[in-house]
Design an enzyme around this catalytic site. Structure first.
Site, short mmCIF file in Angstrom:
data_model
loop_
_atom_site.label_atom_id
_atom_site.label_comp_id
_atom_site.label_asym_id
_atom_site.label_seq_id
_atom_site.Cartn_x
_atom_site.Cartn_y
_atom_site.Cartn_z
N THR A 89 0.83 -1.20 0.00
CA THR A 89 0.00 0.00 0.00
C THR A 89 0.87 1.25 0.00
O THR A 89 2.10 1.16 -0.16
CB THR A 89 -1.03 -0.06 1.16
OG1 THR A 89 -1.94 1.03 1.00
CG2 THR A 89 -0.40 -0.01 2.54
N LYS B 209 3.41 1.41 -3.94
CA LYS B 209 2.83 0.65 -5.06
C LYS B 209 3.62 0.77 -6.37
O LYS B 209 3.79 -0.22 -7.09
CB LYS B 209 1.38 1.09 -5.30
CG LYS B 209 0.43 0.65 -4.20
CD LYS B 209 -0.99 1.07 -4.56
CE LYS B 209 -1.98 0.63 -3.49
NZ LYS B 209 -3.37 0.96 -3.86
N ASP C 164 -6.72 -3.90 -7.80
CA ASP C 164 -7.75 -2.86 -7.63
C ASP C 164 -8.74 -2.89 -8.79
O ASP C 164 -9.93 -2.60 -8.61
CB ASP C 164 -7.11 -1.47 -7.53
CG ASP C 164 -6.62 -1.17 -6.11
OD1 ASP C 164 -7.05 -1.87 -5.17
OD2 ASP C 164 -5.79 -0.26 -5.95
#
Ligand code: NAP
Length: 282
Positions: free
Chosen positions: A62, A66, A102
């Site tokens: 995170t 990234k 994501d």
């Protein structure tokens, strides 16, 4: 064999990933663990290149790691390449592999929450052009949407995103829009997604009025604190379908768990309730 995975970030204190993966480990009776590791940016390379020595089969990544994690990986999936960022790492022998889940997380949650979103043969409007927007635009491109509008405060970033993804599919047009045109560019869209940080912790005002949209829309917000942002509240009051940000967080975790522990877990109401209760306490 006991397997361990972790989430790395700087800071990492507020991550809900241990709760999500801990729930699935218990649910599936897996002899494994998942923990938080605070990794300073200067130590990232050393950490990910020595994942096995650190005792891990993989990790989530995170903020702010990234992009750097993506660069450090030996093998990258299509979504990570499209987004230039990785949020999931795992080992395949000696190879460090990277994915960006994501995209999958957002699209899976959208499809579960508003299954008919794709029947609307109308544009999709994305507010924001940061890292999360890239992952989501890629998802809509892959889903075959005809027109995607990217509207961002800093127009140059919207233009870059439109240029990067514009050539991927011949039938998808991506246009960059001015921030002050966000109402006009949203009001005939079938799906409107807030990917900006506006609304987080109830702060800021997106300046969008869903009550004035010309067509019924699916309105999604990827901010999940609070769970019902002002945008979602206004959209619901105006009769639009709404999709919250928590589901994206839960669904993006599925692929990593499967890579590390060999079981594809489910996003259940029980898991959602657990995380909601934790969010409400904090
Ligand atoms: P990011 O790369 O920093 O992008 C932030 C975006 O917000 C940029 O487009 C930025 O515009 C815009 N923005 C910030 N303040 C603004 C303001 N006052 N007015 C207009 N636009 C503003 O962040 P990110 O990684 O994409 O994350 C964005 C949000 O999504 C965060 O709240 C994050 O927590 C959330 N998120 C949720 C999930 C989930 O699983 N639900 C996953 C990822 C991210 P400029 O380009 O003009 O600065």
């Amino acid at each position: 064999m006991n397997k361990s995975a972790c989430v790395i970030g700087w800071p990492i204190k507020h991550s809900r990933s241990p709760m999500i993966h801990g729930y699935w480990l218990a649910k599936h009776g897996i002899d494994g663990s998942y923990e938080k590791r605070a990794v300073h940016p200067d130590d990232l390379q050393n950490f990910v290149k020595n994942l096995a020595n650190e005792g891990f089969v993989g990790c989530n990544v995170t903020v702010p790691h990234k992009e750097h994690a993506f660069q450090l990986a030996d093998d990258k999936d299509a979504s990570a390449v499209a987004v230039f960022a990785a949020n999931t790492l795992w080992l395949d022998g000696d190879l460090l592999c990277a994915a960006n889940t994501d995209t999958e997380g957002f699209m899976a949650h959208l499809t579960v929450s508003a299954p008919d979103w794709k029947k609307r043969d109308v544009p999709v409007t994305i507010l924001g052009a940061g890292g999360a927007a890239r992952a989501i635009v890629y998802g809509f491109v892959e889903a075959g949407v005809g027109e995607i509008r990217v509207v961002n405060r800093t127009r140059a970033k919207a233009e870059k995103l439109a240029a990067d993804f514009g050539g991927l599919k011949p039938d998808t047009r991506i246009i960059a829009g001015d921030w002050d045109k966000r109402q006009t560019l949203s009001q005939d869209a079938g799906v409107v997604v807030n990917t900006t940080t506006i609304g987080m912790n109830g702060e800021g005002d997106l300046g969008l009025d869903p009550a004035s949209f010309n067509v019924p829309a699916v309105v999604a917000d990827i901010v999940y604190v609070p769970l019902e942002t002002a945008l979602l509240r206004d959209a619901k009051a105006a009769g639009h379908e709404t999709v919250d940000g928590l589901g994206m967080l839960l669904h993006q975790a599925v692929a990593g768990f499967e890579k590390w522990f060999g079981v594809r877990p489910e996003v259940t109401q029980e898991l959602r309730d657990l995380v909601v209760a934790d969010l409400e306490q904090s």
